[in-house]
Scaffold this active site. Structure first.
Site, PDB file in Angstrom:
ATOM      1  N   HIS A 117     174.884 -20.556  23.357  1.00  0.00           N
ATOM      2  CA  HIS A 117     174.317 -20.612  22.004  1.00  0.00           C
ATOM      3  C   HIS A 117     173.473 -19.374  21.711  1.00  0.00           C
ATOM      4  CE1 HIS A 117     172.452 -21.992  18.340  1.00  0.00           C
ATOM      5  NE2 HIS A 117     171.252 -21.868  18.881  1.00  0.00           N
ATOM      6  N   ASP A 217     169.018 -31.217  14.994  1.00  0.00           N
ATOM      7  CA  ASP A 217     167.996 -30.321  14.454  1.00  0.00           C
ATOM      8  C   ASP A 217     168.578 -29.626  13.225  1.00  0.00           C
ATOM      9  OD1 ASP A 217     165.886 -28.587  14.047  1.00  0.00           O
ATOM     10  OD2 ASP A 217     166.532 -27.191  15.608  1.00  0.00           O
ATOM     11  N   TYR A 228     162.389 -15.980   9.414  1.00  0.00           N
ATOM     12  CA  TYR A 228     162.040 -16.252  10.816  1.00  0.00           C
ATOM     13  C   TYR A 228     161.310 -15.121  11.532  1.00  0.00           C
ATOM     14  CZ  TYR A 228     165.662 -13.518  13.256  1.00  0.00           C
ATOM     15  OH  TYR A 228     166.421 -12.517  13.775  1.00  0.00           O
ATOM     16  N   LYS A 237     163.644 -25.473   9.211  1.00  0.00           N
ATOM     17  CA  LYS A 237     163.808 -26.544  10.189  1.00  0.00           C
ATOM     18  C   LYS A 237     163.004 -27.794   9.854  1.00  0.00           C
ATOM     19  CE  LYS A 237     165.981 -24.069  13.466  1.00  0.00           C
ATOM     20  NZ  LYS A 237     167.204 -24.475  14.165  1.00  0.00           N
ATOM     21  N   THR A 339     170.156 -26.103  20.717  1.00  0.00           N
ATOM     22  CA  THR A 339     171.579 -26.328  20.458  1.00  0.00           C
ATOM     23  C   THR A 339     172.376 -26.202  21.753  1.00  0.00           C
ATOM     24  OG1 THR A 339     171.213 -25.295  18.335  1.00  0.00           O
ATOM     25  CG2 THR A 339     173.503 -25.583  19.010  1.00  0.00           C
TER      26      THR A 339
HETATM   27 MN    MN Z   1     167.192 -26.315  17.432  1.00  0.00          MN
END
Ligand code: MN
Length: 405
Positions: A117, A217, A228, A237, A339
């Site tokens: 990921h 999530d 970010y 998020k 993830t």
């Molecule tokens: Mn996450």
């Protein structure tokens, strides 16, 4: 749907039109009222006040400690072998009850612990030839998230709005997200507190784990991309996260421990875990689009098959790192895994990766395509472990996307 076996005995919270919230387990597809079990004397020798089972969350039960909670679980395995002989007033078909948020979550942390990921995201957003940042293989990267916007399966949410910058040469704009995505994760429920200033030894860390839930999530990629830097995820998020209603104990997963892949380069001593392991839990994500006049009963499409074992940083290493500075974990804190993507392209745990940044849309049976999610889409995450004659079902977390408010 896989039934819940006698080897499992997860814990959750339920209510019916006639009863308040209280603790439960599930066997097959029968929800069993644990307050009734306690009041009927089955647990008397364990010296647990019945009031613990009448709570709206599992926290007080978990805080009893593993000696007690494991004894309850083992006792239930003895007496529920004959679940058919239990009075009908304490056994409820799961479809007739309301399942609730099992944990009053205190603090919530989200890790970033799957190497495929982190590599996929790094390739797409940064440097394809140098996808992992220099710290990634030396510490389990994480951010502190928001506990109050985590809801149980069956709770739906509205597409979030926010600030995005679609064109790098123009000012940002405000709009509903066009990058609504999932993140397939597992959530660790902390079962024991460490005092402020103390660190948890990596080889003792599993004593601090009560169990696990499935975790989605939810993420807004266009908002995330603009906001970010430099402090990490925020409004991309915290609008919503989803968990499954049953907490599967770490003890139930004992047969499913598998060796974790060796780490290279070597990690610092406080992260060196003897016999590093992950849990072999199969994970699956399905997407069901909204019904239409032409397709009143749309087909579910499996968009991802992954596994909890695809973690570079184990749960024990996450806990050791989280507390190495003296940070205190509390009963009911949740640490999400990040993830969980495997190496195979169909095992990627987000649409961002599955569609490779929107370049390869997913085609659904009705002919429509998805890069990110549409209003009316339902996402279901399921989890199960199976080996020899033992099966451990996590149930599912199901969430539907409602239009922007
Ligand atoms: Mn996450």
């Amino acid at each position: 749907m896989l039934d819940f076996s006698i080897d499992n005995i997860p814990f959750g919270i339920f209510s019916t039109p006639k009863t308040n919230k209280r603790l439960a387990t599930i066997l097959g597809s029968t929800v069993v009222d644990l307050l009734w079990i306690a009041k009927s004397g089955y647990l008397d020798d364990l010296e647990i006040p019945a009031s613990v089972f009448a709570q709206p969350y599992l926290n007080d039960f978990i805080a009893l400690g593993k000696d007690k909670t494991n004894a309850v679980r083992e006792r239930l395995q003895e007496i529920l072998v004959n679940v058919d002989q239990m009075p009908i007033s304490v056994c409820f078909p799961v479809e007739t009850v309301q399942l609730h948020m099992p944990i009053k979550i205190g603090d919530y942390t989200d890790f970033y612990s799957s190497e495929p990921h982190a590599t996929n995201v790094g390739k797409m957003f940064r440097d394809p030839s140098n996808a992992l940042l220099p710290n990634w293989k030396h510490l389990p990267v994480a951010y502190h998230g928001r506990a109050s916007s985590i809801f149980v399966s069956g709770t739906n949410f509205h597409r979030p709005k926010g600030q995005v910058r679609p064109n790098d040469n123009e000012p940002p704009i405000f709009r509903p997200t066009k990058g609504l995505d999932i993140e397939l994760e597992m959530a660790t429920v902390i079962g024991k507190a460490n005092p402020i200033g103390d660190s948890i030894d990596v080889n003792q860390a599993e004593n601090y784990v009560f169990g696990f839930m499935l975790f989605n999530d939810w993420s807004a990629r266009d908002i995330q991309k603009w906001e970010y830097v430099p402090l990490g995820p925020f409004l991309a998020k915290n609008f919503f996260s989803s968990v499954s209603p049953w907490v599967v104990t770490i003890e139930a997963l004992e047969p499913f421990k598998v060796p974790a892949e060796p780490q290279d380069p070597a990690v610092l001593p406080y992260l060196q875990q003897n016999n590093r392991y992950n849990f072999d839990v199969q994970l699956e994500v399905t997407l069901i689009p909204a019904p239409t006049a032409n397709t009143p009963q749309p087909e579910a499409t499996t968009i991802c098959k992954s596994n909890f074992k695809h973690l570079y940083w184990t749960v024990s290493q996450q806990i050791a790192h989280h507390t190495v500075n003296g940070c205190n974990l509390n009963v009911g804190d949740v640490l999400a895994s990040g993830t969980i993507s495997g190496q195979a392209a169909d095992s990627f745990g987000s649409l961002l990766e599955l569609t490779w940044g929107g370049k390869n849309p997913i085609v659904l049976p009705d002919g429509s395509t998805r890069t990110f999610l549409e209003d009316g889409d339902t996402i279901i995450i399921k989890g199960f472990a199976q080996k020899d004659n033992i099966s451990i079902n996590f149930g599912q977390v199901e969430t539907k996307i409602l239009p922007t408010k």
